[in-house]
Design a protein around this motif. Structure first.
Motif, PDB file in Angstrom:
ATOM      1  N   GLN A 132      56.739  56.132  50.485  1.00  0.00           N
ATOM      2  CA  GLN A 132      55.802  56.857  51.175  1.00  0.00           C
ATOM      3  C   GLN A 132      56.747  55.577  52.427  1.00  0.00           C
ATOM      4  OE1 GLN A 132      53.491  58.657  52.033  1.00  0.00           O
ATOM      5  NE2 GLN A 132      53.581  58.899  53.587  1.00  0.00           N
ATOM      6  N   LEU A 172      59.192  57.425  56.009  1.00  0.00           N
ATOM      7  CA  LEU A 172      58.766  57.146  56.363  1.00  0.00           C
ATOM      8  C   LEU A 172      59.968  56.857  57.456  1.00  0.00           C
ATOM      9  CD1 LEU A 172      56.959  56.512  59.528  1.00  0.00           C
ATOM     10  CD2 LEU A 172      55.938  54.421  58.473  1.00  0.00           C
ATOM     11  N   ARG A 188      56.162  59.466  62.725  1.00  0.00           N
ATOM     12  CA  ARG A 188      54.622  59.548  62.380  1.00  0.00           C
ATOM     13  C   ARG A 188      54.285  60.702  62.916  1.00  0.00           C
ATOM     14  NH1 ARG A 188      51.383  58.222  60.932  1.00  0.00           N
ATOM     15  NH2 ARG A 188      50.160  56.836  61.525  1.00  0.00           N
ATOM     16  N   ARG A 189      54.203  61.429  63.143  1.00  0.00           N
ATOM     17  CA  ARG A 189      53.732  63.435  63.310  1.00  0.00           C
ATOM     18  C   ARG A 189      53.614  63.993  62.487  1.00  0.00           C
ATOM     19  NH1 ARG A 189      55.633  66.853  66.904  1.00  0.00           N
ATOM     20  NH2 ARG A 189      53.278  67.785  66.817  1.00  0.00           N
ATOM     21  N   SER A 200      52.928  59.336  57.416  1.00  0.00           N
ATOM     22  CA  SER A 200      51.535  58.250  57.766  1.00  0.00           C
ATOM     23  C   SER A 200      52.606  57.151  57.355  1.00  0.00           C
ATOM     24  CB  SER A 200      50.571  58.206  57.082  1.00  0.00           C
ATOM     25  OG  SER A 200      49.699  59.832  57.970  1.00  0.00           O
ATOM     26  N   THR A 201      52.326  55.706  57.482  1.00  0.00           N
ATOM     27  CA  THR A 201      52.642  54.551  57.073  1.00  0.00           C
ATOM     28  C   THR A 201      52.178  54.436  55.619  1.00  0.00           C
ATOM     29  OG1 THR A 201      50.786  53.187  57.741  1.00  0.00           O
ATOM     30  CG2 THR A 201      52.295  53.696  59.254  1.00  0.00           C
ATOM     31  N   THR A 225      48.522  53.625  56.192  1.00  0.00           N
ATOM     32  CA  THR A 225      47.307  54.647  56.425  1.00  0.00           C
ATOM     33  C   THR A 225      47.456  56.359  55.328  1.00  0.00           C
ATOM     34  OG1 THR A 225      49.012  55.779  57.943  1.00  0.00           O
ATOM     35  CG2 THR A 225      47.573  53.554  58.616  1.00  0.00           C
ATOM     36  N   SER A 226      49.042  56.345  54.315  1.00  0.00           N
ATOM     37  CA  SER A 226      48.657  57.584  54.155  1.00  0.00           C
ATOM     38  C   SER A 226      47.415  58.270  52.994  1.00  0.00           C
ATOM     39  CB  SER A 226      49.997  57.830  52.924  1.00  0.00           C
ATOM     40  OG  SER A 226      49.939  58.476  52.295  1.00  0.00           O
ATOM     41  N   LYS A 227      46.969  59.612  52.888  1.00  0.00           N
ATOM     42  CA  LYS A 227      45.729  59.319  51.725  1.00  0.00           C
ATOM     43  C   LYS A 227      46.456  59.813  50.418  1.00  0.00           C
ATOM     44  CE  LYS A 227      41.946  58.721  53.902  1.00  0.00           C
ATOM     45  NZ  LYS A 227      40.969  58.417  53.784  1.00  0.00           N
ATOM     46  N   TYR A 235      46.112  68.485  58.844  1.00  0.00           N
ATOM     47  CA  TYR A 235      46.627  67.373  60.136  1.00  0.00           C
ATOM     48  C   TYR A 235      46.929  69.717  59.795  1.00  0.00           C
ATOM     49  CZ  TYR A 235      46.818  63.516  58.270  1.00  0.00           C
ATOM     50  OH  TYR A 235      47.251  62.334  57.801  1.00  0.00           O
ATOM     51  N   ALA A 295      49.650  63.723  62.338  1.00  0.00           N
ATOM     52  CA  ALA A 295      49.437  62.563  61.079  1.00  0.00           C
ATOM     53  C   ALA A 295      49.088  60.884  61.567  1.00  0.00           C
ATOM     54  CB  ALA A 295      50.068  62.524  59.636  1.00  0.00           C
ATOM     55  N   SER A 296      49.379  60.986  63.123  1.00  0.00           N
ATOM     56  CA  SER A 296      50.065  59.168  63.726  1.00  0.00           C
ATOM     57  C   SER A 296      48.464  59.144  64.402  1.00  0.00           C
ATOM     58  CB  SER A 296      50.728  60.009  65.548  1.00  0.00           C
ATOM     59  OG  SER A 296      50.222  60.993  66.173  1.00  0.00           O
TER      60      SER A 296
END
Length: 182
Positions: A97, A101, A115-116, A119-120, A123-125, A156, A180-181
């Motif tokens: 991930q 990024l 980040r749009r 995700s980091t 925070t990424s699902k 999103y 996603a931001s």
């Protein structure tokens, strides 16, 4: 064309344009990996997708069992309608991930823009196995239109391929967040 249809049309056009970006990120991160590396981090092979039946692949094997069951049921029904759902991304390791990024920051020039779409790791699902990306575009479109029947919702607005269990089967999906931001 009504307002809702106009929004769906715009989202569809945007999704077609952005789906290449998601596949590019997945493919670029997988380039040069040994076969076992993809098994470790959830990278999708260079061809851009895998079948839901590839249960040995970490991207599938490490998905939340309820999410995987819902996607499999949806895939059966989609197949009956002549549409094949393919996985363009599933579970991802934190390092993978982070690579996605970092690649997006390089491509878009800033963390805010990256980040749009990405995700980091915190925070990424995808990192916790609670998100799945579906392709090709006709399959993602089928799931956008029918996913609520299985509890699957587009998360999103700018990623028509990204789905999470966000409602009960047959329930109503929440309005997708803009990106996603947030």
């Amino acid at each position: 064309m009504g307002g809702g249809r106009r929004v769906l049309a715009v989202v569809g056009v945007l999704a077609v344009a952005l789906s290449g970006c998601a596949a590019e990120f997945s493919g670029r991160a997988a380039n040069g990996h040994a076969a076992g590396r993809a098994e470790e981090d959830g990278s999708i092979p260079d061809n851009g997708s895998i079948a839901l039946s590839e249960v040995g692949h970490a991207a599938i094997r490490k998905l939340d069992p309820d999410l995987l069951a819902a996607v499999r049921k949806a895939a059966e029904d989609a197949r009956a309608a002549g549409v094949e759902l393919r996985v363009t991304s599933g579970w991802r390791s934190k390092p993978y991930q982070q690579r996605l990024l970092d690649d997006a920051v390089t491509r878009y020039g800033s963390l805010a823009e990256a980040r749009r779409l990405v995700s980091t790791p915190e925070t990424s699902k995808h990192v916790v196995g609670q998100a799945i990306d579906i392709g090709p575009t006709d399959a993602a479109d089928w799931l956008v239109r029918n996913g609520a029947e299985y509890g699957l919702c587009q998360t999103y607005a700018n990623e028509m391929w990204h789905f999470e269990l966000s409602t009960t089967p047959g329930g109503q999906c929440p309005v997708p967040r803009s990106d996603a931001s947030g």
